[in-house]
Write a protein that holds these residues in place. Structure first.
Motif, PDB file in Angstrom:
ATOM      1  N   PRO A 138     -52.223 -42.188  73.124  1.00  0.00           N
ATOM      2  CA  PRO A 138     -51.549 -43.406  73.577  1.00  0.00           C
ATOM      3  C   PRO A 138     -52.500 -44.592  73.599  1.00  0.00           C
ATOM      4  N   LEU A 139     -51.932 -45.780  73.551  1.00  0.00           N
ATOM      5  CA  LEU A 139     -52.708 -46.998  73.711  1.00  0.00           C
ATOM      6  C   LEU A 139     -52.983 -47.209  75.199  1.00  0.00           C
ATOM      7  N   PRO A 140     -54.184 -47.602  75.558  1.00  0.00           N
ATOM      8  CA  PRO A 140     -54.488 -47.764  76.990  1.00  0.00           C
ATOM      9  C   PRO A 140     -53.783 -48.984  77.579  1.00  0.00           C
ATOM     10  N   THR A 141     -53.526 -48.906  78.871  1.00  0.00           N
ATOM     11  CA  THR A 141     -53.027 -50.076  79.583  1.00  0.00           C
ATOM     12  C   THR A 141     -54.150 -51.100  79.703  1.00  0.00           C
ATOM     13  N   THR A 142     -53.825 -52.252  80.243  1.00  0.00           N
ATOM     14  CA  THR A 142     -54.848 -53.295  80.412  1.00  0.00           C
ATOM     15  C   THR A 142     -55.932 -52.849  81.389  1.00  0.00           C
ATOM     16  N   SER A 143     -55.635 -51.854  82.218  1.00  0.00           N
ATOM     17  CA  SER A 143     -56.645 -51.326  83.147  1.00  0.00           C
ATOM     18  C   SER A 143     -57.345 -50.090  82.593  1.00  0.00           C
ATOM     19  N   GLY A 144     -56.985 -49.685  81.362  1.00  0.00           N
ATOM     20  CA  GLY A 144     -57.621 -48.548  80.730  1.00  0.00           C
ATOM     21  C   GLY A 144     -56.952 -47.211  80.985  1.00  0.00           C
ATOM     22  N   ALA A 145     -55.817 -47.205  81.674  1.00  0.00           N
ATOM     23  CA  ALA A 145     -55.109 -45.959  81.966  1.00  0.00           C
ATOM     24  C   ALA A 145     -54.285 -45.521  80.756  1.00  0.00           C
ATOM     25  N   PRO A 146     -53.953 -44.229  80.638  1.00  0.00           N
ATOM     26  CA  PRO A 146     -53.166 -43.757  79.495  1.00  0.00           C
ATOM     27  C   PRO A 146     -51.682 -44.053  79.612  1.00  0.00           C
ATOM     28  N   TYR A 147     -51.216 -44.423  80.793  1.00  0.00           N
ATOM     29  CA  TYR A 147     -49.804 -44.739  80.986  1.00  0.00           C
ATOM     30  C   TYR A 147     -49.654 -45.592  82.237  1.00  0.00           C
ATOM     31  N   ALA A 148     -48.477 -46.178  82.380  1.00  0.00           N
ATOM     32  CA  ALA A 148     -48.160 -46.997  83.550  1.00  0.00           C
ATOM     33  C   ALA A 148     -46.962 -46.392  84.264  1.00  0.00           C
ATOM     34  N   THR A 149     -46.783 -46.727  85.518  1.00  0.00           N
ATOM     35  CA  THR A 149     -45.636 -46.231  86.273  1.00  0.00           C
ATOM     36  C   THR A 149     -44.839 -47.401  86.830  1.00  0.00           C
ATOM     37  N   VAL A 150     -43.510 -47.192  86.879  1.00  0.00           N
ATOM     38  CA  VAL A 150     -42.615 -48.211  87.424  1.00  0.00           C
ATOM     39  C   VAL A 150     -41.317 -47.550  87.874  1.00  0.00           C
ATOM     40  N   ASN A 151     -40.952 -47.779  89.101  1.00  0.00           N
ATOM     41  CA  ASN A 151     -39.655 -47.355  89.644  1.00  0.00           C
ATOM     42  C   ASN A 151     -39.320 -45.892  89.376  1.00  0.00           C
ATOM     43  N   GLY A 152     -40.298 -45.016  89.554  1.00  0.00           N
ATOM     44  CA  GLY A 152     -40.042 -43.597  89.374  1.00  0.00           C
ATOM     45  C   GLY A 152     -40.104 -43.114  87.938  1.00  0.00           C
ATOM     46  N   PHE A 153     -40.645 -43.928  87.046  1.00  0.00           N
ATOM     47  CA  PHE A 153     -40.800 -43.544  85.644  1.00  0.00           C
ATOM     48  C   PHE A 153     -42.234 -43.813  85.200  1.00  0.00           C
ATOM     49  N   ALA A 154     -42.694 -43.022  84.229  1.00  0.00           N
ATOM     50  CA  ALA A 154     -43.989 -43.251  83.589  1.00  0.00           C
ATOM     51  C   ALA A 154     -43.760 -43.751  82.176  1.00  0.00           C
ATOM     52  N   LEU A 155     -44.554 -44.742  81.739  1.00  0.00           N
ATOM     53  CA  LEU A 155     -44.407 -45.356  80.424  1.00  0.00           C
ATOM     54  C   LEU A 155     -45.710 -45.207  79.648  1.00  0.00           C
ATOM     55  N   ALA A 156     -45.614 -44.659  78.434  1.00  0.00           N
ATOM     56  CA  ALA A 156     -46.775 -44.532  77.553  1.00  0.00           C
ATOM     57  C   ALA A 156     -46.447 -45.205  76.229  1.00  0.00           C
ATOM     58  N   LEU A 157     -47.396 -45.954  75.695  1.00  0.00           N
ATOM     59  CA  LEU A 157     -47.194 -46.744  74.481  1.00  0.00           C
ATOM     60  C   LEU A 157     -48.072 -46.194  73.356  1.00  0.00           C
ATOM     61  N   TYR A 158     -47.487 -46.082  72.157  1.00  0.00           N
ATOM     62  CA  TYR A 158     -48.184 -45.527  70.999  1.00  0.00           C
ATOM     63  C   TYR A 158     -48.008 -46.446  69.792  1.00  0.00           C
TER      64      TYR A 158
END
Length: 322
Positions: free
Chosen positions: A75-95
């Motif tokens: 996956p592409l890292p978030t702006t903070s370097g994490a492999p995914y982000a979380t929002v409202n009970g869901f995890a989001l990963a971008l490729y």
């Protein structure tokens, strides 16, 4: 999945902007895959995976740690370097959105199978670092969704609509087979766990729907949601007879092991357990969709009935497992 997640498009857009710095002109739901807790989107020239749950996301965390291994789509890292982000009970990963097709659609040559064999050998010999152990699940020797079977069977005894009644009729006709699979996995799992077989990092869902071939003939292993520290047979089961008709031939298996290289004979008991466990998991998942998930549309629930029936067709996973 046929149905989009219960997460507004505007919320997804805001999360992509906040966590990835991406403001997509196009955000298109893609009805792909067979996982009721996972959804796919196109976001301009990116592929977005949304998964229920805002805790751990092994499907993104594990390949992020393996990004230097060949054929791993990380996956592409978030702006903070994490492999995914979380929002409202869901995890989001971008490729990255590859110009590629699933291997099941375009076919794999013997050289492709040797390449995948070598890649999985590299995976299985990757040191189990603390980060990988934390990111991946750990084998429990219990089929996924096994705990849902009592609730499913209770709902089947009092079906609430025509779709549930249809599944109840089909389940009853196959109950002896289902009970045998449950008994086998319930018996074999604790015995195998007590023996403490050697553990490696496994992909856990290594079939040709999860291998992409791009325009340059490069292979990419995707969909790491089932990644776990487990016996190697968890992966090898998928390339020895496979999980459905036409997915892997004896010649494919031979080519895979030419690349894999390890001459140690796989443990037939573990292969048998993992085949039966796969069947139990799929049976439970389709039952869950029809009977226990109120979010799903009638169309998605009817699809699940058809999916349940497909498991028992000649050459499919139930026949392979039994």
């Amino acid at each position: 999945m046929r149905d989009a997640p219960h997460l507004p498009s505007e919320t997804i857009r805001e999360a992509l902007d906040a966590h990835f710095g991406l403001k997509p002109a196009i955000l298109e739901f893609l009805p792909l895959g067979n996982d009721s807790a996972s959804w796919s989107f196109r976001a301009d020239d990116h592929f977005l995976k949304v998964r229920a749950g805002d805790g751990r996301m092994p499907g993104a965390a594990v390949p992020a740690l393996l990004r230097d291994l060949p054929h791993v789509l990380a996956p592409l890292p978030t702006t903070s370097g994490a492999p995914y982000a979380t929002v409202n009970g869901f995890a989001l990963a971008l490729y990255p959105l590859l110009d590629a097709a699933p291997a099941v659609e375009v076919g794999m040559s013997a050289e492709h199978w040797r390449t995948i064999g070598k890649a999985i050998s590299t995976l299985h010999t990757t040191p189990l670092t603390p980060a990988l152990i934390q990111a991946a699940d750990r084998e429990t020797y219990r089929p996924g969704r096994r705990e849902l079977i009592p609730a499913i069977e209770a709902a089947l005894r009092a079906p609430q609509d025509d779709i549930a009644k249809e599944l109840a009729d089909h389940w009853t006709a196959r109950k002896e087979i289902i009970d045998d699979l449950l008994q086998r996995t319930d018996t074999m799992g604790p015995r195998l766990a007590a023996e403490e077989p050697p553990l490696v990092l496994t992909h856990g869902d290594l079939h040709t729907w999860n291998i992409l071939i791009d325009k340059e003939n490069n292979l990419w292993i995707i969909d790491w949601d089932e990644a776990a520290v487990a016996p190697r047979e968890r992966d090898l089961m998928l390339v020895i007879r496979g999980i459905g008709p036409g997915l892997v031939s004896e010649d494919d298996t031979a080519a895979f092991f030419q690349g894999y290289g390890d001459s140690t004979v796989p443990d037939e008991r573990l292969l048998s357990f993992y085949r039966a466990a796969w069947a139990v998991r799929d049976i439970a998942e389709f039952g869950e969709r029809v009977l226990l998930d109120p979010r799903l549309s009638e169309e998605a629930r009817q699809d699940a009935v058809e999916g349940f029936l497909s498991l028992f067709e000649p050459g499919d996973i139930v026949e392979i497992a039994t």
